[in-house]
Scaffold this active site. Structure first.
Site, short mmCIF file in Angstrom:
data_model
loop_
_atom_site.label_atom_id
_atom_site.label_comp_id
_atom_site.label_asym_id
_atom_site.label_seq_id
_atom_site.Cartn_x
_atom_site.Cartn_y
_atom_site.Cartn_z
N ASP A 192 -117.68 -41.76 -13.54
CA ASP A 192 -117.04 -40.74 -12.72
C ASP A 192 -117.89 -39.46 -12.80
OD1 ASP A 192 -114.40 -39.93 -11.24
OD2 ASP A 192 -114.58 -38.44 -12.83
N HIS A 230 -111.14 -47.78 -10.04
CA HIS A 230 -112.02 -46.70 -10.47
C HIS A 230 -112.33 -46.72 -11.96
CE1 HIS A 230 -113.99 -42.86 -10.28
NE2 HIS A 230 -113.18 -42.36 -11.20
#
Length: 329
Positions: free
Chosen positions: A109, A303
């Site tokens: 991320d 994610h």
């Protein structure tokens, strides 16, 4: 898929090291060449809990950090203190404070962006770079605030929603544990609703989160760890990273269009929104990542790739490290 080492190293050790202007909390396991692990939002060093022992068992000194603004690391009040140049400086400072001269750096991320820019700005220190969930995009292009303002039509893309200091903090800190559970669940595989990343006028980001608790890959005890850290620190430091993107655009102009030439790795969940709206960056890897060793798009994964698929990601990281950053000469 390579076999995982069976001999486990001693457990992780917590330590805090000085960097310019502050301190960084690290969790270390194993010995050998240094592998620096950098988390994203809204997480902490704990997001690497599954990979620390695996990387250590493969013959490496695995070190997961709390990024500036998180956990037990320094949390400057000034938004400008969270620009990318400062975070790259922290990464270099950690390597030096640990008595090392080089490292492989792996990020997820926002940590992927930190890892990529650390490798771009300091290739003498970071000789291999792994990126999870967010692909490398060279500096340059349109001003970020203009890009995010144009996304979503009448709704706000979440990055734009995070810009005003205090606004997202007020939403999240009213129910830290519930907000985190919804965020983690909503952005997990096997499918992710793209609407989760957009906020209607007058609404909250959490209004589109699922309300049935944390995802299957996250235990209640794991959620307690994350919630406990953010209950203590608040979210301002974490959110300030989003508020310096235009400053980064200016700071990094000397590197506009520059590729990463070190041996690199990319891993992403096929259901992650990044795989969609940053697909052009992935397609550009032959130009932007000429040293790319391998790229993996994991099916039915969202994610939080290294937590949703911990064993597979651990094996992929070790396999890549053995090629890109060998533990033995």
């Amino acid at each position: 898929m390579p076999e995982q080492p069976t001999q486990q190293p001693p457990g992780p050790v917590h330590r805090t090291v000085p960097v310019q202007g502050g301190r960084i909390h690290c969790v270390e396991q194993g010995s050998g060449p240094l592998v620096l692990l950098v988390h994203g939002f809204p997480e902490s060093w704990y997001s690497w809990r599954h990979q620390l022992p695996v990387i250590a068992a493969a013959g490496y000194r695995a070190v997961a950090v709390d990024v500036r603004g998180y956990g037990r690391s320094s949390k400057p009040a000034d938004v400008d203190a969270y620009r990318m140049l400062a975070l790259v400086g922290d990464a270099v400072g950690v390597v030096s404070a640990l008595g090392e001269r080089t490292a492989a750096v792996i990020g997820h991320d926002w940590g992927s962006g930190i890892a990529a820019h650390a490798a771009l700005l300091r290739p003498d220190v970071f000789t291999a770079v792994g990126m999870l969930s967010v692909p490398y995009t060279p500096p340059g292009g349109p001003r970020p605030s203009e890009v995010f303002a144009a996304m979503g039509g009448e709704e706000e893309f979440y990055v734009r929603y995070f810009q005003q200091p205090g606004r997202a903090e007020a939403e999240i800190e009213a129910d830290v544990r519930g907000w985190l559970a919804g965020c983690y669940a909503g952005m997990s595989g096997p499918a992710v609703d793209p609407a989760l990343y957009f906020v209607p006028a007058g609404a909250r980001m959490a209004d589109r989160f699922p309300s049935d608790g944390p995802p299957a890959w996250l235990t209640e005890a794991d959620l307690d760890v994350y919630a406990g850290e953010f209950e203590r620190t608040g979210f301002a430091g974490a959110l300030n990273r989003y508020r310096t993107m235009d400053r980064d655009w200016e700071d990094l102009a000397p590197w506009n269009g520059a590729p990463l030439t070190q041996p690199s790795l990319f891993i992403c969940g096929a259901a992650d929104g990044s795989a969609d709206w940053l697909s052009a960056a992935i397609d550009a890897f032959p130009t932007t990542l000429p040293g790319l060793v391998s790229s993996h798009l994991l099916p039915d994964t969202g994610h939080w790739v290294q937590q949703e698929r911990p064993e597979e990601v651990g094996a992929l990281l070790v396999d890549w490290l053995r090629t890109a950053y060998p533990a033995q000469p």
